[in-house]
Motif scaffolding. Structure first.
Motif, PDB file in Angstrom:
ATOM      1  N   ASP A 103      49.633  38.450  40.802  1.00 21.72           N
ATOM      2  CA  ASP A 103      49.453  37.168  41.504  1.00 21.72           C
ATOM      3  C   ASP A 103      49.105  37.397  42.976  1.00 21.72           C
ATOM      4  O   ASP A 103      48.204  36.757  43.520  1.00 21.72           O
ATOM      5  N   ARG A 104      49.798  38.324  43.622  1.00 20.93           N
ATOM      6  CA  ARG A 104      49.517  38.613  45.037  1.00 20.93           C
ATOM      7  C   ARG A 104      48.123  39.202  45.208  1.00 20.93           C
ATOM      8  O   ARG A 104      47.439  38.892  46.186  1.00 20.93           O
ATOM      9  N   LEU A 105      47.702  40.039  44.277  1.00 23.46           N
ATOM     10  CA  LEU A 105      46.355  40.605  44.374  1.00 23.46           C
ATOM     11  C   LEU A 105      45.297  39.512  44.340  1.00 23.46           C
ATOM     12  O   LEU A 105      44.349  39.537  45.121  1.00 23.46           O
ATOM     13  N   TYR A 106      45.462  38.557  43.433  1.00 22.42           N
ATOM     14  CA  TYR A 106      44.494  37.469  43.340  1.00 22.42           C
ATOM     15  C   TYR A 106      44.492  36.599  44.592  1.00 22.42           C
ATOM     16  O   TYR A 106      43.455  36.052  44.962  1.00 22.42           O
ATOM     17  N   LEU A 107      45.630  36.515  45.265  1.00 20.51           N
ATOM     18  CA  LEU A 107      45.707  35.739  46.501  1.00 20.51           C
ATOM     19  C   LEU A 107      45.223  36.513  47.723  1.00 20.51           C
ATOM     20  O   LEU A 107      44.488  35.994  48.555  1.00 20.51           O
ATOM     21  N   GLU A 108      45.665  37.772  47.831  1.00 23.17           N
ATOM     22  CA  GLU A 108      45.431  38.549  49.046  1.00 23.17           C
ATOM     23  C   GLU A 108      44.194  39.443  49.000  1.00 23.17           C
ATOM     24  O   GLU A 108      43.661  39.804  50.045  1.00 23.17           O
ATOM     25  N   HIS A 109      43.768  39.839  47.814  1.00 24.11           N
ATOM     26  CA  HIS A 109      42.616  40.741  47.667  1.00 24.11           C
ATOM     27  C   HIS A 109      41.717  40.289  46.523  1.00 24.11           C
ATOM     28  O   HIS A 109      41.393  41.086  45.626  1.00 24.11           O
ATOM     29  N   PRO A 110      41.295  39.033  46.538  1.00 31.08           N
ATOM     30  CA  PRO A 110      40.526  38.527  45.396  1.00 31.08           C
ATOM     31  C   PRO A 110      39.233  39.286  45.149  1.00 31.08           C
ATOM     32  O   PRO A 110      38.816  39.422  44.000  1.00 31.08           O
ATOM     33  N   GLY A 111      38.626  39.814  46.175  1.00 29.51           N
ATOM     34  CA  GLY A 111      37.381  40.548  45.993  1.00 29.51           C
ATOM     35  C   GLY A 111      37.523  41.798  45.146  1.00 29.51           C
ATOM     36  O   GLY A 111      36.534  42.318  44.619  1.00 29.51           O
ATOM     37  N   HIS A 112      38.747  42.270  44.972  1.00 28.61           N
ATOM     38  CA  HIS A 112      38.989  43.474  44.179  1.00 28.61           C
ATOM     39  C   HIS A 112      39.398  43.175  42.745  1.00 28.61           C
ATOM     40  O   HIS A 112      39.499  44.104  41.937  1.00 28.61           O
ATOM     41  N   VAL A 113      39.648  41.893  42.441  1.00 29.66           N
ATOM     42  CA  VAL A 113      40.107  41.568  41.093  1.00 29.66           C
ATOM     43  C   VAL A 113      39.343  40.427  40.426  1.00 29.66           C
ATOM     44  O   VAL A 113      39.325  40.336  39.204  1.00 29.66           O
ATOM     45  N   VAL A 114      38.748  39.551  41.220  1.00 29.21           N
ATOM     46  CA  VAL A 114      38.017  38.418  40.636  1.00 29.21           C
ATOM     47  C   VAL A 114      36.867  38.961  39.795  1.00 29.21           C
ATOM     48  O   VAL A 114      36.175  39.901  40.181  1.00 29.21           O
ATOM     49  N   GLY A 115      36.708  38.387  38.617  1.00 30.83           N
ATOM     50  CA  GLY A 115      35.672  38.840  37.695  1.00 30.83           C
ATOM     51  C   GLY A 115      36.198  39.815  36.665  1.00 30.83           C
ATOM     52  O   GLY A 115      35.531  40.096  35.674  1.00 30.83           O
ATOM     53  N   ILE A 127      44.448  49.409  43.353  1.00 35.37           N
ATOM     54  CA  ILE A 127      43.454  48.371  43.100  1.00 35.37           C
ATOM     55  C   ILE A 127      42.430  48.305  44.228  1.00 35.37           C
ATOM     56  O   ILE A 127      41.232  48.220  43.979  1.00 35.37           O
ATOM     57  N   VAL A 128      42.890  48.375  45.465  1.00 35.92           N
ATOM     58  CA  VAL A 128      42.012  48.162  46.612  1.00 35.92           C
ATOM     59  C   VAL A 128      41.234  49.426  46.992  1.00 35.92           C
ATOM     60  O   VAL A 128      40.056  49.339  47.349  1.00 35.92           O
ATOM     61  N   ILE A 129      41.854  50.588  46.911  1.00 28.36           N
ATOM     62  CA  ILE A 129      41.182  51.845  47.285  1.00 28.36           C
ATOM     63  C   ILE A 129      40.570  52.495  46.047  1.00 28.36           C
ATOM     64  O   ILE A 129      39.366  52.684  45.968  1.00 28.36           O
ATOM     65  N   SER A 130      41.404  52.855  45.094  1.00 25.87           N
ATOM     66  CA  SER A 130      40.939  53.527  43.874  1.00 25.87           C
ATOM     67  C   SER A 130      42.106  53.648  42.914  1.00 25.87           C
ATOM     68  O   SER A 130      43.237  53.921  43.344  1.00 25.87           O
TER      69      SER A 130
END
Length: 129
Positions: A26-38, A74-77
């Motif tokens: 949930d936090r990833l979708y809120l804080e780093h959507p560019g890394h998980v959306v899609g 998720i964000v780096i690798s």
């Protein structure tokens, strides 16, 4: 006296892990959507669950450290932890578990982050492939 068996403890731990994975996703979708959306949410959940298993393999157990490790995956690798300087630090038994992520952030250079981000997926642990 109430006695909790190993099977019950494992069930409680699994439920806690599921809750933790959900909260991180949930936090990833809120804080780093560019890394998980899609991406399918189930894939993101598997990636986060794998990251938490690997983090525990390094002795990490603090919620803050587990969150940071998962975010970096998720964000780096997905395999940021295989970058040699990160691997050495995380696997070092002389570094207290509660200090590993702090030291990683303190010692990492821009070049380290770039190198970790460039690691090929074949460095990925088998469980996440």
């Amino acid at each position: 006296m109430l006695k909790i068996r190993d099977a019950q403890m494992h069930a409680l731990a699994a439920a806690r892990d599921e809750s933790r994975v959900s909260a991180i996703v949930d936090r990833l979708y809120l804080e780093h959507p560019g890394h998980v959306v899609g991406q399918e949410r189930s894939l993101v959940r598997r990636r986060v669950a794998s990251a938490l298993r690997r983090a525990r393999g390094f002795g990490l157990h603090d919620d803050r450290d587990l969150l940071a490790f998962a975010f970096l995956c998720i964000v780096i690798s997905d395999v940021f932890d295989t970058h040699p300087p990160f691997q050495r630090l995380l696997a070092d038994p002389t570094v207290p578990a509660g200090e590993k992520m702090t030291r990683l952030f303190q010692s990492a250079t821009d070049a380290d982050w770039q190198a970790a981000a460039a690691l090929p997926p074949d460095h990925m642990p088998r469980e996440t492939r």
